[in-house]
Scaffold this motif. Structure first.
Motif, PDB file in Angstrom:
ATOM      1  N   ALA A 143       0.841  -1.186   0.000  1.00  0.00           N
ATOM      2  CA  ALA A 143       0.000   0.000   0.000  1.00  0.00           C
ATOM      3  C   ALA A 143       0.876   1.235   0.000  1.00  0.00           C
ATOM      4  CB  ALA A 143      -0.905   0.010   1.226  1.00  0.00           C
ATOM      5  N   THR A 144       0.353   2.323  -0.464  1.00  0.00           N
ATOM      6  CA  THR A 144       1.071   3.588  -0.447  1.00  0.00           C
ATOM      7  C   THR A 144       0.125   4.673   0.036  1.00  0.00           C
ATOM      8  OG1 THR A 144       2.437   5.108  -1.737  1.00  0.00           O
ATOM      9  CG2 THR A 144       0.575   4.131  -2.868  1.00  0.00           C
ATOM     10  N   ALA A 145       0.659   5.702   0.667  1.00  0.00           N
ATOM     11  CA  ALA A 145      -0.180   6.762   1.226  1.00  0.00           C
ATOM     12  C   ALA A 145      -0.964   7.463   0.125  1.00  0.00           C
ATOM     13  CB  ALA A 145       0.688   7.755   1.981  1.00  0.00           C
ATOM     14  N   LEU A 146      -2.200   7.845   0.422  1.00  0.00           N
ATOM     15  CA  LEU A 146      -3.071   8.538  -0.523  1.00  0.00           C
ATOM     16  C   LEU A 146      -2.928  10.046  -0.373  1.00  0.00           C
ATOM     17  CD1 LEU A 146      -6.541   6.809  -0.195  1.00  0.00           C
ATOM     18  CD2 LEU A 146      -5.137   6.906  -2.212  1.00  0.00           C
ATOM     19  N   ALA A 147      -3.110  10.755  -1.426  1.00  0.00           N
ATOM     20  CA  ALA A 147      -3.220  12.219  -1.483  1.00  0.00           C
ATOM     21  C   ALA A 147      -2.951  12.630  -2.906  1.00  0.00           C
ATOM     22  CB  ALA A 147      -2.267  12.916  -0.539  1.00  0.00           C
ATOM     23  N   VAL A 154       3.496   5.331   7.505  1.00  0.00           N
ATOM     24  CA  VAL A 154       3.268   5.375   6.057  1.00  0.00           C
ATOM     25  C   VAL A 154       2.104   6.305   5.718  1.00  0.00           C
ATOM     26  CG1 VAL A 154       2.637   4.004   4.023  1.00  0.00           C
ATOM     27  CG2 VAL A 154       4.300   3.114   5.666  1.00  0.00           C
ATOM     28  N   ALA A 155       1.069   6.310   6.548  1.00  0.00           N
ATOM     29  CA  ALA A 155      -0.085   7.184   6.294  1.00  0.00           C
ATOM     30  C   ALA A 155       0.312   8.659   6.304  1.00  0.00           C
ATOM     31  CB  ALA A 155      -1.181   6.925   7.329  1.00  0.00           C
ATOM     32  N   GLU A 165      -3.743   5.224  14.452  1.00  0.00           N
ATOM     33  CA  GLU A 165      -3.447   6.533  13.864  1.00  0.00           C
ATOM     34  C   GLU A 165      -3.550   6.523  12.335  1.00  0.00           C
ATOM     35  OE1 GLU A 165       0.123   8.304  15.422  1.00  0.00           O
ATOM     36  OE2 GLU A 165      -0.151   7.233  17.315  1.00  0.00           O
ATOM     37  N   TYR A 166      -4.379   5.685  11.799  1.00  0.00           N
ATOM     38  CA  TYR A 166      -4.582   5.616  10.354  1.00  0.00           C
ATOM     39  C   TYR A 166      -5.936   4.982  10.087  1.00  0.00           C
ATOM     40  CZ  TYR A 166      -3.366   0.729  11.041  1.00  0.00           C
ATOM     41  OH  TYR A 166      -3.350  -0.565  11.480  1.00  0.00           O
ATOM     42  N   ASN A 167      -6.427   5.181   8.886  1.00  0.00           N
ATOM     43  CA  ASN A 167      -7.662   4.555   8.456  1.00  0.00           C
ATOM     44  C   ASN A 167      -7.312   3.621   7.304  1.00  0.00           C
ATOM     45  OD1 ASN A 167     -10.074   3.905   7.049  1.00  0.00           O
ATOM     46  ND2 ASN A 167     -11.076   5.707   7.912  1.00  0.00           N
ATOM     47  N   PRO A 168      -7.442   2.312   7.485  1.00  0.00           N
ATOM     48  CA  PRO A 168      -7.046   1.384   6.429  1.00  0.00           C
ATOM     49  C   PRO A 168      -7.855   1.522   5.146  1.00  0.00           C
ATOM     50  CG  PRO A 168      -8.107   0.195   8.220  1.00  0.00           C
ATOM     51  CD  PRO A 168      -7.947   1.616   8.674  1.00  0.00           C
ATOM     52  N   LEU A 169      -9.034   2.122   5.225  1.00  0.00           N
ATOM     53  CA  LEU A 169      -9.877   2.277   4.033  1.00  0.00           C
ATOM     54  C   LEU A 169      -9.541   3.526   3.223  1.00  0.00           C
ATOM     55  CD1 LEU A 169     -13.337   1.255   5.536  1.00  0.00           C
ATOM     56  CD2 LEU A 169     -11.763  -0.152   4.184  1.00  0.00           C
ATOM     57  N   THR A 170      -9.069   4.575   3.881  1.00  0.00           N
ATOM     58  CA  THR A 170      -8.866   5.834   3.169  1.00  0.00           C
ATOM     59  C   THR A 170      -7.416   6.299   3.096  1.00  0.00           C
ATOM     60  OG1 THR A 170      -9.273   7.116   5.190  1.00  0.00           O
ATOM     61  CG2 THR A 170     -11.177   6.646   3.763  1.00  0.00           C
ATOM     62  N   ASP A 171      -6.529   5.755   3.921  1.00  0.00           N
ATOM     63  CA  ASP A 171      -5.144   6.246   3.945  1.00  0.00           C
ATOM     64  C   ASP A 171      -4.198   5.489   3.017  1.00  0.00           C
ATOM     65  OD1 ASP A 171      -5.777   8.201   5.758  1.00  0.00           O
ATOM     66  OD2 ASP A 171      -5.125   7.071   7.511  1.00  0.00           O
TER      67      ASP A 171
END
Length: 195
Positions: A8-12, A76-77, A104-110
């Motif tokens: 997985a990789t951070a979203l933005a 990572v988030a 400290e992260y949301n597995p669905l959105t981060d």
């Protein structure tokens, strides 16, 4: 029980100027949220070596163990969403919200999943010299001595597997949490834990 290991990789939103740069122009880091030496770490190191050759850049593996596999994803988030910070995780990423109150992260959105590299089987192992040779002997021994048996778990899915095993067999053993499968296996081989 199979556990899915995915990246997985951070979203933005990636800035537009980043698209003009050749990727990769610097090393890529793959965060493994478990201790070195376990199955997750071993699998990703093989992948990283092949990925590094393909990219023509170093691909570094960084073990960020602790918090039952939650410290690595939190890091990572918060990383820049530029493709240079990846994460290898397993089923524990999906089960964390049900097991922990404050992650400290949301597995669905981060995170965005970018692929599966391996399917890993869970195994139940006993130390050398354990007084049982068959599963029936094992279960009989555990039922007779359950309060004395230490069951090492490498966090996340293995903890859930241990709890499910005890529920299904009507047993209760002492769960010993480890930062990953590697340290749990080392203590099993050394005879410090039974299972």
């Amino acid at each position: 029980m199979l556990s899915r290991i995915a990246f997985a990789t951070a979203l933005a939103a990636v800035p537009l100027f980043a698209a003009a740069q050749a990727f990769p122009s610097k090393p890529v880091v793959i965060v493994v949220p478990f201790s070195a030496g376990g199955p997750s770490d071993t699998n990703v190191r093989q992948f990283a070596a092949a990925y590094s050759r393909q990219l023509g850049q170093p691909v570094l593996v960084e073990n960020v163990a602790g918090g039952s596999g939650n410290i690595g994803p939190a890091r990572v988030a918060k990383a820049a969403p530029d493709g240079y910070t990846l994460m290898q995780h397993n089923l524990g990423l999906a089960t964390a919200p049900a097991l922990f109150r404050n992650i400290e992260y949301n597995p669905l959105t981060d995170f965005d999943s970018i692929g599966t590299i391996v399917y890993d089987s869970s195994m139940l192992l006993a130390r050398t010299g354990f007084p049982a040779r068959t599963f029936k002997e094992f279960l009989d021994y555990v039922k007779a001595n359950q309060a004395k048996i230490q069951f090492g778990d490498g966090t996340g899915p293995s903890q859930l597997s241990a709890l499910l095993f005890m529920q299904q067999t009507g047993t209760k053993m002492e769960l010993i949490p480890y930062k990953g499968g590697g340290p749990a296996f080392s203590d099993l081989v050394a005879g410090h834990i039974a299972i």
